[in-house]
Each structure stands twice: as structure tokens, then as C-alpha cells.
Design a protein around this motif. Structure first.
Motif, mmCIF file in Angstrom:
data_model
loop_
_atom_site.group_PDB
_atom_site.id
_atom_site.type_symbol
_atom_site.label_atom_id
_atom_site.label_comp_id
_atom_site.label_asym_id
_atom_site.label_seq_id
_atom_site.Cartn_x
_atom_site.Cartn_y
_atom_site.Cartn_z
ATOM 1 N N ALA A 22 41.358 6.709 1.713
ATOM 2 C CA ALA A 22 39.897 6.820 1.620
ATOM 3 C C ALA A 22 39.403 8.151 2.191
ATOM 4 C CB ALA A 22 39.231 5.648 2.346
ATOM 5 N N ILE A 23 39.993 8.591 3.295
ATOM 6 C CA ILE A 23 39.612 9.886 3.869
ATOM 7 C C ILE A 23 39.963 11.010 2.891
ATOM 8 C CG2 ILE A 23 40.164 11.562 5.704
ATOM 9 C CD1 ILE A 23 40.485 9.075 7.582
ATOM 10 N N GLY A 24 41.167 10.960 2.337
ATOM 11 C CA GLY A 24 41.576 11.962 1.354
ATOM 12 C C GLY A 24 40.697 11.931 0.115
ATOM 13 N N ALA A 28 38.406 14.984 -1.134
ATOM 14 C CA ALA A 28 38.577 15.497 -2.503
ATOM 15 C C ALA A 28 37.270 15.388 -3.286
ATOM 16 C CB ALA A 28 39.698 14.735 -3.222
ATOM 17 N N GLY A 29 36.536 14.329 -3.049
ATOM 18 C CA GLY A 29 35.246 14.165 -3.730
ATOM 19 C C GLY A 29 34.247 15.227 -3.318
ATOM 20 N N VAL A 30 34.154 15.482 -2.020
ATOM 21 C CA VAL A 30 33.235 16.518 -1.533
ATOM 22 C C VAL A 30 33.656 17.884 -2.060
ATOM 23 C CG1 VAL A 30 32.381 17.709 0.528
ATOM 24 C CG2 VAL A 30 32.543 15.214 0.513
ATOM 25 N N LEU A 31 34.947 18.165 -2.032
ATOM 26 C CA LEU A 31 35.429 19.450 -2.554
ATOM 27 C C LEU A 31 35.134 19.596 -4.042
ATOM 28 C CD1 LEU A 31 38.822 19.782 -0.668
ATOM 29 C CD2 LEU A 31 36.895 21.384 -0.557
ATOM 30 N N THR A 32 35.236 18.509 -4.788
ATOM 31 C CA THR A 32 34.931 18.554 -6.221
ATOM 32 C C THR A 32 33.456 18.877 -6.444
ATOM 33 O OG1 THR A 32 36.705 16.992 -6.718
ATOM 34 C CG2 THR A 32 34.982 17.239 -8.382
ATOM 35 N N VAL A 33 32.590 18.215 -5.702
ATOM 36 C CA VAL A 33 31.152 18.474 -5.818
ATOM 37 C C VAL A 33 30.835 19.917 -5.437
ATOM 38 C CG1 VAL A 33 28.886 17.887 -4.840
ATOM 39 C CG2 VAL A 33 30.471 16.070 -5.515
ATOM 40 N N GLU A 34 31.434 20.396 -4.342
ATOM 41 C CA GLU A 34 31.213 21.778 -3.904
ATOM 42 C C GLU A 34 31.721 22.775 -4.943
ATOM 43 O OE1 GLU A 34 29.446 22.708 -1.409
ATOM 44 O OE2 GLU A 34 29.622 21.276 0.220
ATOM 45 N N PRO A 73 41.152 19.733 -6.184
ATOM 46 C CA PRO A 73 40.620 18.449 -5.716
ATOM 47 C C PRO A 73 40.691 17.329 -6.753
ATOM 48 C CG PRO A 73 39.140 20.205 -5.059
ATOM 49 C CD PRO A 73 40.180 20.817 -5.964
ATOM 50 N N LEU A 74 40.788 17.677 -8.030
ATOM 51 C CA LEU A 74 40.923 16.635 -9.050
ATOM 52 C C LEU A 74 42.248 15.889 -8.893
ATOM 53 C CD1 LEU A 74 39.420 18.435 -12.178
ATOM 54 C CD2 LEU A 74 38.301 16.838 -10.594
ATOM 55 N N LEU A 75 43.285 16.603 -8.446
ATOM 56 C CA LEU A 75 44.559 15.940 -8.129
ATOM 57 C C LEU A 75 44.358 14.963 -6.979
ATOM 58 C CD1 LEU A 75 46.981 19.003 -8.229
ATOM 59 C CD2 LEU A 75 46.884 17.117 -9.865
ATOM 60 N N GLY A 76 43.579 15.396 -5.986
ATOM 61 C CA GLY A 76 43.296 14.535 -4.839
ATOM 62 C C GLY A 76 42.522 13.296 -5.224
ATOM 63 N N LEU A 77 41.552 13.457 -6.129
ATOM 64 C CA LEU A 77 40.788 12.285 -6.578
ATOM 65 C C LEU A 77 41.718 11.238 -7.192
ATOM 66 C CD1 LEU A 77 37.600 13.894 -8.181
ATOM 67 C CD2 LEU A 77 37.744 12.601 -6.039
ATOM 68 N N ALA A 78 42.620 11.683 -8.039
ATOM 69 C CA ALA A 78 43.548 10.752 -8.695
ATOM 70 C C ALA A 78 44.556 10.184 -7.694
ATOM 71 C CB ALA A 78 44.269 11.455 -9.838
#
Length: 186
Positions: A22-24, A28-34, A73-78
Motif C-alpha cells: 500500500a505504501i509503494g 507510485a500513484g503520487v509520482l504518476t500524478v506528479e 511509476p506505472l510499473l509500481g502501480l501494477a
């Protein structure tokens, strides 16, 4: 192989996967938005660009931030979505077959290798640190370590020591690399 009383970490592993994932996922979500904001407006300053060293903007604009042709970060989201789901499923009592654990091991191993490459790139090529990226580093390694211990079915009461040594090593590298900046803050 479900985490049972015979397994090394019957309670730790599911919670680690759920919370660490969940932290990751959040990072990753915040980095994607940024990253999307930066793509829309090249003059945008990401919220995690704090000073010359802690600067997501410096990291996001480099080629290393899109190793496979799309934002990392898209890798992180998945990946973190999978890890979080596995943790929740284990807490709900799911039992996974050996092939599933091997697949998870491959995934977390690739994640750990990629994170170490990114650490090197951040410290020695880009020469800037992204706080959200560091959050990803901080959860990826324990996830890798405990999935590996689970798959090897090896328990030692000293299991936190390698993680502590890893953290000290990375913090030492960060301190050494950016010492000229850190000492100006003292």
C-alpha cells in the motif's frame, strides 16, 4: 504454500505485503500524478522538489525515469497492486500454490534489482533524490527479503539484521554522496 504455523512468518508476511504494498502503491500513484502534471506543464514544480538534493523534478526529467519507454511509476502501480492484493488475500486465509509463490518471487526479485539500479542512478548519475522513490526503495527490499525467506522456508531469529545493514548501507551512500550539501545545513 499458505503461511502456516510451520512457515517462517505466519503473521508478518501478510501484513508486510499489505502495508508495504500500500505504501509503494501510494508513492507510485503520487509520482504518476506528479509526472502527468509535469508532462502537461514543463514549468510545473513537483510537490516533492524540496531543495537541490531532494528533488523529484530533477529525477522525473531524466531518461532513467522512463526506462521502458513509459514512466517508471506505472510499473509500481501494477507491481504494488499485486503485492497489496496478495497480502490482503493471505490475511483473508487464501492459500497459494507453489507456482504462484515462484511467480511472486520472480516479480519481487526483478523489483529489487530495478530499485538498486535506480538507487545507483539517483546517487551517481542524476545526483538527486526523490522522496517518493525512496519510499519505494524502503518497502521493496523488505518485501523481497521476506518473500524470499518464505519461499526458502528459512527462518532465523536474526531476520531483521540484513534489512538493517541494507538501510545503513544506503543511508551511508546517501550521506557520503551529498555530504557537501548536508554540511551546509548544520
Amino acid at each position: 504454500m499458505p503461511p502456516s504455523s510451520n512457515s517462517p512468518f505466519p503473521r508478518l508476511l501478510p501484513w508486510l505485503l499489505l502495508i508495504g504494498g500500500a505504501i509503494g502503491l501510494l508513492a507510485a500513484g503520487v509520482l504518476t500524478v506528479e509526472k502527468i502534471a509535469l508532462l502537461r506543464d514543463p514549468s510545473y514544480v513537483p510537490s516533492c522538489s524540496i531543495n537541490p538534493v531532494l528533488s523529484c523534478g530533477s529525477v522525473m526529467t531524466k531518461p532513467q525515469a522512463e526506462v521502458f519507454g513509459f514512466p517508471n511509476p506505472l510499473l509500481g502501480l501494477a507491481g504494488f497492486a499485486v503485492v497489496t492484493t496478495v497480502g490482503a488475500a493471505l490475511l483473508a486465509g487464501a492459500a497459494f500454490r507453489r507456482w504462484f509463490w515462484i511467480g511472486l518471487q520472480v516479480g519481487v526479485t526483478l523489483g529489487a534489482v530495478f530499485v538498486h539500479w535506480l538507487i545507483f542512478q539517483s546517487l551517481y548519475r542524476i545526483q538527486a533524490l526523490c522522496p517518493y522513490c525512496m519510499a519505494v526503495w524502503a518497502v521493496t527490499i523488505p518485501i523481497f527479503w521476506y518473500v524470499t525467506l518464505h519461499n526458502l522456508n528459512r527462518f532465523t531469529r536474526y531476520h531483521p539484521i540484513p534489512l538493517a545493514l541494507w538501510a545503513v548501507a544506503v543511508l551511508s551512500l546517501i550521506t557520503e554522496q551529498f555530504w557537501s550539501y548536508w554540511k551546509t545545513l548544520l
